[in-house]
Scaffold this motif. Structure first.
Motif, PDB file in Angstrom:
ATOM      1  N   THR A 143      -2.587 -51.496  23.706  1.00  0.00           N
ATOM      2  CA  THR A 143      -2.924 -52.891  23.988  1.00  0.00           C
ATOM      3  C   THR A 143      -2.668 -53.171  25.463  1.00  0.00           C
ATOM      4  O   THR A 143      -1.620 -52.817  26.003  1.00  0.00           O
ATOM      5  CB  THR A 143      -2.061 -53.828  23.134  1.00  0.00           C
ATOM      6  OG1 THR A 143      -2.339 -53.581  21.752  1.00  0.00           O
ATOM      7  CG2 THR A 143      -2.349 -55.287  23.455  1.00  0.00           C
ATOM      8  N   THR A 146      -0.618 -58.894  25.407  1.00  0.00           N
ATOM      9  CA  THR A 146      -0.664 -59.980  24.433  1.00  0.00           C
ATOM     10  C   THR A 146      -0.173 -61.240  25.121  1.00  0.00           C
ATOM     11  O   THR A 146       0.926 -61.261  25.684  1.00  0.00           O
ATOM     12  CB  THR A 146       0.218 -59.675  23.211  1.00  0.00           C
ATOM     13  OG1 THR A 146      -0.268 -58.500  22.555  1.00  0.00           O
ATOM     14  CG2 THR A 146       0.210 -60.845  22.236  1.00  0.00           C
ATOM     15  N   PHE A 175      -4.981 -59.540  23.593  1.00  0.00           N
ATOM     16  CA  PHE A 175      -4.821 -60.537  22.532  1.00  0.00           C
ATOM     17  C   PHE A 175      -4.405 -61.866  23.163  1.00  0.00           C
ATOM     18  O   PHE A 175      -3.416 -61.920  23.896  1.00  0.00           O
ATOM     19  CB  PHE A 175      -3.763 -60.088  21.517  1.00  0.00           C
ATOM     20  CG  PHE A 175      -4.178 -58.895  20.702  1.00  0.00           C
ATOM     21  CD1 PHE A 175      -4.956 -59.051  19.562  1.00  0.00           C
ATOM     22  CD2 PHE A 175      -3.798 -57.615  21.080  1.00  0.00           C
ATOM     23  CE1 PHE A 175      -5.340 -57.952  18.811  1.00  0.00           C
ATOM     24  CE2 PHE A 175      -4.177 -56.515  20.343  1.00  0.00           C
ATOM     25  CZ  PHE A 175      -4.955 -56.685  19.198  1.00  0.00           C
ATOM     26  N   ARG A 177      -3.448 -65.736  22.074  1.00  0.00           N
ATOM     27  CA  ARG A 177      -3.105 -66.550  20.906  1.00  0.00           C
ATOM     28  C   ARG A 177      -2.437 -67.846  21.354  1.00  0.00           C
ATOM     29  O   ARG A 177      -1.543 -67.832  22.198  1.00  0.00           O
ATOM     30  CB  ARG A 177      -2.143 -65.782  19.987  1.00  0.00           C
ATOM     31  CG  ARG A 177      -2.722 -64.474  19.453  1.00  0.00           C
ATOM     32  CD  ARG A 177      -1.663 -63.615  18.798  1.00  0.00           C
ATOM     33  NE  ARG A 177      -2.237 -62.418  18.213  1.00  0.00           N
ATOM     34  CZ  ARG A 177      -1.611 -61.257  18.080  1.00  0.00           C
ATOM     35  NH1 ARG A 177      -0.363 -61.147  18.516  1.00  0.00           N
ATOM     36  NH2 ARG A 177      -2.198 -60.226  17.538  1.00  0.00           N
ATOM     37  N   ARG A 206      -9.801 -59.981  22.139  1.00  0.00           N
ATOM     38  CA  ARG A 206      -9.601 -60.484  20.781  1.00  0.00           C
ATOM     39  C   ARG A 206      -8.771 -61.765  20.837  1.00  0.00           C
ATOM     40  O   ARG A 206      -7.831 -61.876  21.601  1.00  0.00           O
ATOM     41  CB  ARG A 206      -8.900 -59.431  19.916  1.00  0.00           C
ATOM     42  CG  ARG A 206      -9.685 -58.142  19.787  1.00  0.00           C
ATOM     43  CD  ARG A 206      -8.940 -57.149  18.939  1.00  0.00           C
ATOM     44  NE  ARG A 206      -9.641 -55.863  18.919  1.00  0.00           N
ATOM     45  CZ  ARG A 206      -9.209 -54.793  18.247  1.00  0.00           C
ATOM     46  NH1 ARG A 206      -8.092 -54.856  17.565  1.00  0.00           N
ATOM     47  NH2 ARG A 206      -9.884 -53.666  18.283  1.00  0.00           N
ATOM     48  N   ASP A 207      -9.124 -62.687  19.990  1.00  0.00           N
ATOM     49  CA  ASP A 207      -8.422 -63.968  19.947  1.00  0.00           C
ATOM     50  C   ASP A 207      -8.103 -64.252  18.495  1.00  0.00           C
ATOM     51  O   ASP A 207      -8.998 -64.399  17.672  1.00  0.00           O
ATOM     52  CB  ASP A 207      -9.315 -65.076  20.520  1.00  0.00           C
ATOM     53  CG  ASP A 207      -8.564 -66.377  20.705  1.00  0.00           C
ATOM     54  OD1 ASP A 207      -7.405 -66.448  20.280  1.00  0.00           O
ATOM     55  OD2 ASP A 207      -9.154 -67.314  21.260  1.00  0.00           O
ATOM     56  N   SER A 208      -6.816 -64.287  18.189  1.00  0.00           N
ATOM     57  CA  SER A 208      -6.438 -64.480  16.785  1.00  0.00           C
ATOM     58  C   SER A 208      -5.239 -65.380  16.681  1.00  0.00           C
ATOM     59  O   SER A 208      -4.627 -65.725  17.685  1.00  0.00           O
ATOM     60  CB  SER A 208      -6.128 -63.129  16.115  1.00  0.00           C
ATOM     61  OG  SER A 208      -5.085 -62.466  16.772  1.00  0.00           O
TER      62      SER A 208
END
Length: 208
Positions: A143, A146, A175, A177, A206-208
């Motif tokens: 990754t 984040t 990521f 968030r 990615r967006d979660s």
């Protein structure tokens, strides 16, 4: 610390380990993170990464108050002339405090890899780049970073995207968030940028 390098277009890890000695209060653990009280403390991190090539992976850092970075700030993480990349891989907790930039300053980070940054507010007039990270470093299915609970404060303006730019893929994801920009934030203040977005530069993470 692992030193990362570029070989042609591929990015790989050169085996080398250094036990870091850090002149900050705290132990660098989740329970007792290194304390960041002033811009000089961020400069300590910057020198360890940029000059010594230490990624600081697995080490925890926490801001204990609002901090203003000085004029002429040089971001943490860099690409060297021999094509090695020094990237930050630690865990930075803003603890709800605000990191402010001097007008026209570069962002806090240049290269990050396998890092985590959270609970941070950002403010700066005319940030010369993305609001937090200029580049993400692709490295063997790790990754890139984040980002969690990052807020761009009202009155902030960035030349590029709100938080991060660089190259990332589904094998090297970013990521994002619970991040947001308050009303009154300006993205792309010179109105002459391409491919920038409120929080990131395309291709999208990615967006979660």
């Amino acid at each position: 610390e692992m030193l990362r390098s570029l070989v042609g277009s591929e990015m790989c890890i050169r085996d080398s380990y250094r036990a870091p000695t850090i002149n900050l209060n705290g132990a660098g653990t989740e329970e007792d993170p290194y304390q960041l009280k002033t811009a000089d403390d961020f400069a300590t991190i910057q020198k360890m990464v940029n000059e010594s090539g230490m990624s600081l992976g697995g080490l925890y850092f926490r801001m204990t108050q609002d901090i203003l970075l000085p004029d002429g700030w040089e971001p943490i993480g860099k690409l060297n002339t021999d094509r090695t990349v020094f990237a930050f891989s630690g865990i930075l907790d803003g603890d709800g405090h605000t990191l402010s930039y001097s007008k026209g300053s570069k962002p806090l980070f240049n290269f990050v890899s396998d890092a985590r940054i959270e609970n941070l507010c950002i403010y700066g007039q005319e940030i010369d780049g993305n609001g937090l990270i200029d580049s993400a470093f692709m490295d063997r299915n790790r990754t890139a970073v984040t980002l969690d609970k990052i807020t761009l404060k009202s009155g902030t303006s960035t030349l590029k995207s709100g938080l991060i730019g660089g190259t990332y893929t589904y094998t090297n994801p970013v990521f994002i968030r619970n991040c947001k920009a308050e009303e009154g934030v300006i993205i792309g203040y010179d109105r002459n940028q391409y491919g920038i977005c409120l929080l990131y530069t395309s291709p999208s993470p990615r967006d979660s």
